[in-house]
Design an enzyme around this catalytic site. Structure first.
Site, PDB file in Angstrom:
ATOM      1  N   CYS A   1       5.679   7.772  -3.128  1.00 10.45           N
ATOM      2  CA  CYS A   1       4.260   7.417  -3.180  1.00 10.45           C
ATOM      3  C   CYS A   1       4.021   5.911  -3.199  1.00 10.45           C
ATOM      4  O   CYS A   1       4.304   5.230  -2.225  1.00 10.45           O
ATOM      5  CB  CYS A   1       3.585   8.114  -4.358  1.00 10.45           C
ATOM      6  SG  CYS A   1       1.782   8.160  -4.186  1.00 10.45           S
TER       7      CYS A   1
ATOM      8  N   HIS B   1       3.228  14.283  -3.137  1.00  6.24           N
ATOM      9  CA  HIS B   1       3.565  14.487  -4.546  1.00  6.24           C
ATOM     10  C   HIS B   1       4.097  15.896  -4.789  1.00  6.24           C
ATOM     11  O   HIS B   1       3.448  16.700  -5.467  1.00  6.24           O
ATOM     12  CB  HIS B   1       2.333  14.258  -5.421  1.00  6.24           C
ATOM     13  CG  HIS B   1       1.974  12.831  -5.626  1.00  6.24           C
ATOM     14  ND1 HIS B   1       2.660  11.994  -6.484  1.00  6.24           N
ATOM     15  CD2 HIS B   1       0.990  12.080  -5.069  1.00  6.24           C
ATOM     16  CE1 HIS B   1       2.121  10.797  -6.459  1.00  6.24           C
ATOM     17  NE2 HIS B   1       1.112  10.817  -5.608  1.00  6.24           N
TER      18      HIS B   1
ATOM     19  N   GLU C   1       6.208  16.759  -6.836  1.00  6.30           N
ATOM     20  CA  GLU C   1       6.498  16.931  -8.269  1.00  6.30           C
ATOM     21  C   GLU C   1       5.283  17.419  -9.051  1.00  6.30           C
ATOM     22  O   GLU C   1       5.405  17.809 -10.224  1.00  6.30           O
ATOM     23  CB  GLU C   1       7.006  15.608  -8.861  1.00  6.30           C
ATOM     24  CG  GLU C   1       5.942  14.554  -9.147  1.00  6.30           C
ATOM     25  CD  GLU C   1       5.529  13.729  -7.928  1.00  6.30           C
ATOM     26  OE1 GLU C   1       4.830  12.714  -8.102  1.00  6.30           O
ATOM     27  OE2 GLU C   1       5.903  14.105  -6.803  1.00  6.30           O
TER      28      GLU C   1
END
Length: 254
Positions: free
Chosen positions: A102, A192, A194
């Protein structure tokens, strides 16, 4: 393998990345790292001293650099920017492959290739379908995979596409080039995987409370139905696969 954790909530970020690494963690030692030039104000210093290494360790086979909460700040305004640049240059000199996540991915594309960020008028937030280009780093992914995005800017897409050293592996119409690799086995992930299933919605509530008037995350099942039962989202499995492919690609696992 080192994980340079730039997020303010260290413990939550640790859990997210260790979950993505999953059983592969048995194949190597994971060392969490923090910056030496700046100490987080949101984490107990005693916890950092016990669990983290300040600055880049001398012995390192690979490195993950997480995102950071600097959506609209200029890179040069970041207190540890020079240290981060030094770390990127050191890993390049020592041929240590890096997985940039990111904000760190955008920062690396700027520092290494001179590609600036373009600020959005409205924050991009949602779960978007990505076209998958065949490559060892995308092996096992479906031809179209969904990944969450949450950011206020992106690397200049024209310059990313024009850079001959970069190869775009995942692309979304709503979020541009999402997963990129270069000729030194580095990876740049702008999504993202995660995130928990309700993370985008919680960010929406946070931004609303701050008076930012955000739009509801697009194509996000939980934001559309906040009362739905929480479960493991498909993108976490995709993120685990991306990391496993990268570990194998750089020779960290067989």
């Amino acid at each position: 393998m080192g994980i340079l954790n730039l997020m303010p909530n260290k413990e939550a970020t640790e859990q997210q990345w260790l979950r993505l690494i999953g059983p592969q963690a048995a194949n190597f030692k994971v060392q969490f790292i923090t910056t030496a030039s700046y100490t987080s104000k949101r984490t107990d210093p005693a916890y950092l001293k016990q669990k983290y290494h300040a600055g880049l360790p001398q012995q390192l086979d690979a490195l993950i650099i997480t995102g950071a909460a600097f959506g609209q700040k200029k890179y040069t305004e970041i207190l540890y920017w020079q240290e981060l640049c030094d770390i990127m240059e050191q890993t390049e000199r020592q041929a240590i492959p890096v997985f940039y996540s990111c904000w760190a991915a955008n920062a690396a594309l700027f520092h290494k290739f001179g590609i600036p960020r373009v600020q959005y008028q409205q924050k991009v937030s949602g779960v978007f379908p990505h076209q998958v280009n065949p490559h060892p780093l995308t092996q096992g992914l479906p031809s179209v995979c969904n990944l969450p995005h949450s950011r206020n800017a992106e690397s200049n897409q024209v310059l990313v596409q024009q850079q001959p050293q970069l190869n775009i592996l995942l692309h979304a119409d709503q979020a541009g080039a999402t997963y990129i690799t270069d000729q030194q086995q580095n990876a740049y992930l702008l999504a993202h995987p995660e995130y928990e299933i309700d993370t985008l919605y919680q960010e929406y509530l946070r931004d609303t409370a701050r008076g930012l008037k955000p739009q509801l995350p697009q194509y996000d099942p939980f934001s559309a139905q906040p009362n739905m039962a929480k479960k493991e989202p498909c993108w976490q499995q995709h993120g685990s696969l991306l990391l496993t492919n990268w570990f194998r690609y750089i020779g960290l696992i067989v």
